[in-house]
Design an enzyme around this catalytic site. Structure first.
Site, PDB file in Angstrom:
ATOM      1  N   HIS A  31       0.796  -1.235   0.000  1.00  0.00           N
ATOM      2  CA  HIS A  31       0.000   0.000   0.000  1.00  0.00           C
ATOM      3  C   HIS A  31       0.825   1.280   0.000  1.00  0.00           C
ATOM      4  O   HIS A  31       0.269   2.367  -0.084  1.00  0.00           O
ATOM      5  CB  HIS A  31      -0.946   0.025   1.205  1.00  0.00           C
ATOM      6  CG  HIS A  31      -0.232   0.331   2.487  1.00  0.00           C
ATOM      7  ND1 HIS A  31       0.465  -0.598   3.187  1.00  0.00           N
ATOM      8  CD2 HIS A  31      -0.099   1.490   3.183  1.00  0.00           C
ATOM      9  CE1 HIS A  31       0.992  -0.053   4.263  1.00  0.00           C
ATOM     10  NE2 HIS A  31       0.674   1.215   4.286  1.00  0.00           N
TER      11      HIS A  31
HETATM   12  C1  UD1 Z   1      -2.225   5.184   6.172  1.00  0.00           C
HETATM   13  C2  UD1 Z   1      -0.944   5.617   6.864  1.00  0.00           C
HETATM   14  C3  UD1 Z   1       0.103   4.512   6.749  1.00  0.00           C
HETATM   15  C4  UD1 Z   1      -0.451   3.173   7.211  1.00  0.00           C
HETATM   16  C5  UD1 Z   1      -1.725   2.874   6.437  1.00  0.00           C
HETATM   17  C6  UD1 Z   1      -2.345   1.552   6.855  1.00  0.00           C
HETATM   18  C7  UD1 Z   1      -0.378   8.009   6.851  1.00  0.00           C
HETATM   19  C8  UD1 Z   1       0.505   9.019   6.260  1.00  0.00           C
HETATM   20  N1  UD1 Z   1      -0.374   6.805   6.270  1.00  0.00           N
HETATM   21  O1  UD1 Z   1      -1.944   5.083   4.783  1.00  0.00           O
HETATM   22  O2  UD1 Z   1       1.219   4.849   7.553  1.00  0.00           O
HETATM   23  O3  UD1 Z   1       0.518   2.162   7.011  1.00  0.00           O
HETATM   24  O4  UD1 Z   1      -2.663   3.931   6.688  1.00  0.00           O
HETATM   25  O5  UD1 Z   1      -3.489   1.277   6.116  1.00  0.00           O
HETATM   26  O6  UD1 Z   1      -1.065   8.297   7.809  1.00  0.00           O
HETATM   27  N2  UD1 Z   1      -9.398   4.461   2.205  1.00  0.00           N
HETATM   28  C9  UD1 Z   1     -10.606   3.803   2.221  1.00  0.00           C
HETATM   29  N3  UD1 Z   1     -11.117   3.458   3.451  1.00  0.00           N
HETATM   30  C10 UD1 Z   1     -10.492   3.744   4.599  1.00  0.00           C
HETATM   31  C11 UD1 Z   1      -9.258   4.439   4.560  1.00  0.00           C
HETATM   32  C12 UD1 Z   1      -8.721   4.773   3.357  1.00  0.00           C
HETATM   33  O7  UD1 Z   1     -11.208   3.513   1.208  1.00  0.00           O
HETATM   34  O8  UD1 Z   1     -11.031   3.400   5.657  1.00  0.00           O
HETATM   35  C13 UD1 Z   1      -8.808   4.816   0.899  1.00  0.00           C
HETATM   36  C14 UD1 Z   1      -9.103   6.210   0.470  1.00  0.00           C
HETATM   37  O9  UD1 Z   1      -9.297   6.186  -0.917  1.00  0.00           O
HETATM   38  C15 UD1 Z   1      -7.817   6.954   0.775  1.00  0.00           C
HETATM   39  C16 UD1 Z   1      -6.772   5.891   0.588  1.00  0.00           C
HETATM   40  O10 UD1 Z   1      -7.402   4.669   0.985  1.00  0.00           O
HETATM   41  O11 UD1 Z   1      -7.632   8.042  -0.058  1.00  0.00           O
HETATM   42  C17 UD1 Z   1      -5.543   6.099   1.413  1.00  0.00           C
HETATM   43  O12 UD1 Z   1      -5.884   6.255   2.781  1.00  0.00           O
HETATM   44  P1  UD1 Z   1      -4.973   7.185   3.756  1.00  0.00           P
HETATM   45  O13 UD1 Z   1      -5.462   7.114   5.139  1.00  0.00           O
HETATM   46  O14 UD1 Z   1      -4.798   8.524   3.153  1.00  0.00           O
HETATM   47  O15 UD1 Z   1      -3.563   6.546   3.695  1.00  0.00           O
HETATM   48  P2  UD1 Z   1      -3.117   5.032   3.705  1.00  0.00           P
HETATM   49  O16 UD1 Z   1      -2.510   4.773   2.377  1.00  0.00           O
HETATM   50  O17 UD1 Z   1      -4.209   4.126   4.172  1.00  0.00           O
END
Ligand code: UD1
Length: 370
Positions: A200
């Site tokens: 990821h």
């Molecule tokens: C975040 C953390 C990372 C951690 C990861 C675990 C930061 C900078 N990054 O990254 O350290 O390893 O979480 O998962 O804080 N999304 C969903 N549902 C959710 C959450 C996210 O669909 O419940 C999707 C959204 O499209 C979002 C994307 O995932 O834009 C990324 O989510 P985000 O929380 O921005 O960062 P992660 O890549 O999950």
């Protein structure tokens, strides 16, 4: 004493659960704030259920956004909660955007911050998590570290030794607690031998050529060893955006904590770019090939089962060959990864607050008396 915990994203939940449980058993007043950084049922709610975390007292509902938006939203929405709740200490976990945002809010309000999983460093400032670690540690009053390398990093950055408490790895507390439950999980038709994959990191999945190259390598591995791949929402979106066909792999939605532990503990190898999974595989003595050039968890390499393969598919194939030949890297479990880190954290918090008479941390700690 009133302890306010801040969690936001999936990797926070298994770190907060053990401390919430220990403090609850000691009758300490607690407030749980979920920033809402992760909000999907399979990225958040199911972890609360399985890890027996109480429903949050407050959910800030920040959701997804750019780093600046997400961080700023947490700050704006968290400040009034701190004003209202008046905690004695705020505990933040790991290295996600919610962690750094909450630490910044509290430090400006003069509220003590305790950072669980302090001192880890990849020395790679292109990683958003590295920025979050640096900021959070500079602003924290109590720094709870999982291993000696973290103490060294903090002292090198000028943090006084009396703030640093080596308590061990609190995420391993959750693993130890729920490993028996994971042993009960059905095999769900998975092959006996398989490679478990998670992916990821923006550096691996946000770039078309890079993601295609990784998936091509996984499709090759899949010809010798079935690849089981729970797909993070970010990665699923990118696979669609880039029009990549990975359907030959065993793709599935993100998996709950207990089922994921079962998948890890039964895997022939785990291929990942996660941080925490490098540690869990070391504890489980399962070989781990990490698709990154560096790690903030070097002890998983020096003592554990982890090998960095970066984005070098040749190295990945070489390491896979060793595993298929039955010659994986062997490891040992690092000191203080014993399922009792949360008790040691609770001891320090209560001692600081004057609610326990004897104040000493572990034998191994750089500082015993506080
Ligand atoms: C975040 C953390 C990372 C951690 C990861 C675990 C930061 C900078 N990054 O990254 O350290 O390893 O979480 O998962 O804080 N999304 C969903 N549902 C959710 C959450 C996210 O669909 O419940 C999707 C959204 O499209 C979002 C994307 O995932 O834009 C990324 O989510 P985000 O929380 O921005 O960062 P992660 O890549 O999950």
């Amino acid at each position: 004493m009133r302890v306010l915990h801040v969690v936001g994203a999936r990797p926070n939940f298994m770190k907060a659960a053990p401390l919430l449980r220990v403090l609850r058993s000691r009758g300490v007043g607690q407030i749980l704030v979920h920033t809402g950084q992760h909000y999907s049922a399979n990225m958040s709610d199911i972890f609360f259920t399985q890890l027996d975390i109480p429903a949050p007292d407050v959910n800030l509902g920040v959701g997804s956004g750019t780093h600046a938006c997400q961080t700023a939203e947490v700050m704006v929405r968290f400040e009034p909660v701190v004003l209202d709740q008046k905690p004695d200490v705020v505990v933040v976990y790991g290295d996600v955007n919610s962690t750094a945002a909450a630490a910044l809010v509290c430090s400006k309000m003069g509220v003590p911050v305790a950072h669980v999983e302090a001192g880890l460093r990849s020395f790679d400032r292109t990683m958003p998590e590295e920025i979050n670690r640096l900021i959070t540690d500079q602003l924290s009053d109590l720094l709870f570290t999982p291993s000696a390398d973290a103490d060294v990093n903090l002292q090198r950055e000028g943090i006084s030794a009396d703030k640093i408490h080596r308590v061990g790895n609190v995420m391993i507390d959750s693993l130890v607690h729920l490993l028996p439950a994971s042993r009960q999980c059905a095999k769900n038709g998975f092959p006996d031998r398989y490679a478990l994959v998670t992916l990821h990191r923006p550096s691996n999945v946000d770039n078309n050529e890079g993601l295609k190259s990784i998936l091509k390598a996984l499709l090759e591995i899949n010809e010798d060893l079935a690849v089981v791949f729970p797909v993070h929402p970010r990665t699923r979106q990118r696979i669609v955006d880039f029009g990549i066909d990975a359907s030959a792999l065993h793709l599935m939605d993100p998996v709950p904590y207990i089922e994921f532990l079962a998948l890890q503990s039964r895997a022939a190898v785990v291929i990942t770019d996660s941080g925490g999974i490098q540690e869990e595989t070391t504890f489980l003595n399962v070989p781990c090939l990490t698709l990154r050039d560096n790690t903030e968890r070097p002890i998983t390499i020096t003592l554990g089962t982890n090998v960095l393969v970066g984005n070098d598919n040749r190295k990945l194939r070489q390491e896979m060959a060793k595993i298929l030949e039955g010659k994986p890297k062997k490891g040992t479990v690092p000191p203080l990864w014993d399922g009792r880190a949360a008790e040691r954290i609770a001891d320090v918090l209560q001692c600081q607050n004057g609610t326990v008479p004897i104040c000493s941390t572990s034998e191994d700690s750089p500082r015993k008396e506080i």
